[in-house]
Design an enzyme around this catalytic site. Structure first.
Site, PDB file in Angstrom:
ATOM      1  N   LYS A   1      -9.764  -6.035   1.621  1.00 29.09           N
ATOM      2  CA  LYS A   1      -8.278  -5.328   1.347  1.00 29.09           C
ATOM      3  C   LYS A   1      -8.080  -4.948  -0.293  1.00 29.09           C
ATOM      4  O   LYS A   1      -8.416  -5.591  -0.870  1.00 29.09           O
ATOM      5  CB  LYS A   1      -7.470  -6.382   1.888  1.00 29.09           C
ATOM      6  CG  LYS A   1      -6.051  -5.917   1.899  1.00 29.09           C
ATOM      7  CD  LYS A   1      -5.111  -7.263   2.505  1.00 29.09           C
ATOM      8  CE  LYS A   1      -3.588  -6.717   2.767  1.00 29.09           C
ATOM      9  NZ  LYS A   1      -2.867  -7.839   3.111  1.00 29.09           N
TER      10      LYS A   1
ATOM     11  N   SER B   1      -0.113 -11.559   7.683  1.00 29.54           N
ATOM     12  CA  SER B   1      -0.799 -10.439   7.369  1.00 29.54           C
ATOM     13  C   SER B   1      -2.272 -10.303   7.570  1.00 29.54           C
ATOM     14  O   SER B   1      -3.045  -9.303   7.750  1.00 29.54           O
ATOM     15  CB  SER B   1      -0.596  -9.739   6.069  1.00 29.54           C
ATOM     16  OG  SER B   1       0.720  -9.473   5.842  1.00 29.54           O
TER      17      SER B   1
ATOM     18  N   SER C   1       0.114  -6.662   7.151  1.00 28.15           N
ATOM     19  CA  SER C   1      -0.310  -5.747   6.346  1.00 28.15           C
ATOM     20  C   SER C   1      -1.612  -5.318   6.342  1.00 28.15           C
ATOM     21  O   SER C   1      -2.030  -4.064   5.640  1.00 28.15           O
ATOM     22  CB  SER C   1       0.288  -5.789   5.032  1.00 28.15           C
ATOM     23  OG  SER C   1      -0.318  -7.074   4.289  1.00 28.15           O
TER      24      SER C   1
END
Length: 246
Positions: free
Chosen positions: A80, A179, A155
């Protein structure tokens, strides 16, 4: 589809350790997959490319020399784009940080590199992790591989989508209020929010420091556990780190 793409990380690990496949072959297969499908999925914001192949070659060389580079060495991973990494931009999916190259690696970035995992690239997210759909990225929306008209969650939708699209067998995410777990649910993958402090936040761009928790993303529970074993543990650089050795 290349059968290497649909294998679990644990199965790839076994093949790599037994010499039935090389880390370069596994890495090249995943890079080819990214090139073929990520134009539609948009899971990645940046791709390591030649750096990933060089890392794979280094793992192969160590095994050829009789060394044991680690249980997951040679297995590809997506990260990420909140984790600092010196070799690629770290943007938190924001135009504010477009092109920024950190001067150091996040602790978890360094741990996966030290374990011999091959970092394929950085994945998309809601800008600064503020969202739950990966629609608010400064660099465009990520799409759910099962149905590109739908969201992959957020997210960390980029990491989850990369797994579901067979672009990577493992990924790193962060979870503040869901997330990791919510994108895993939406994409049919596995995501774990570890106990706060069990994984280091050092070098991770914060959304809410008192809640942010880096964690493993995978396609199976076993693979998530294997990755957690690599990334978890006390870090003197993180004041909230737990399990300090006596």
């Amino acid at each position: 589809m290349n059968p290497l793409l649909t294998m679990t990380a644990s199965d790839l690990s076994r093949l790599l350790r037994d010499g039935e496949v090389s880390a370069r072959e596994v890495t090249a297969a995943h890079l080819d997959r990214i090139a073929a499908v990520d134009g539609d999925i948009h899971a990645f914001l940046s791709i390591a490319g030649e750096q990933a192949l060089a890392a794979a070659d280094a793992v192969d060389a160590r095994r050829a020399a009789g060394e044991d580079p680690g249980e997951l060495a040679g297995v590809p991973i997506a990260v990420k784009d909140l984790f600092c990494y010196t070799e690629l931009p770290t943007t938190a999916a924001s135009r504010i940080l477009e092109g920024w190259r950190p001067p150091y690696n996040a602790t978890l970035t360094q741990r996966v590199l030290d374990a011999g995992l091959v970092l394929l690239g950085k994945t998309n997210l809601d800008e600064f992790a503020m969202g739950s759909s990966t629609e608010s990225s400064g660099f465009g929306t990520t799409h759910n591989p099962w149905d590109p008209t739908r969201i992959p969650g957020g997210s960390g939708g980029g990491s989850a989508a990369a797994l579901a699209a067979f672009e990577a067998p493992l990924a790193l995410g962060t979870d503040t209020g869901g997330s990791i777990r919510q994108p895993a649910s939406v994409t049919g993958t596995v995501g774990v929010k570890p106990t706060y402090g069990a994984t280091s936040r050092y070098g991770v761009i914060a959304m809410a420091s008192s809640l942010d928790t880096p964690g493993p993303c995978a396609r199976t529970v076993l693979d998530a556990a294997l990755l957690h074993r690599v990334i978890a543990g006390w870090d003197p650089k993180d004041s909230t780190s737990i399990d300090r050795p006596v």
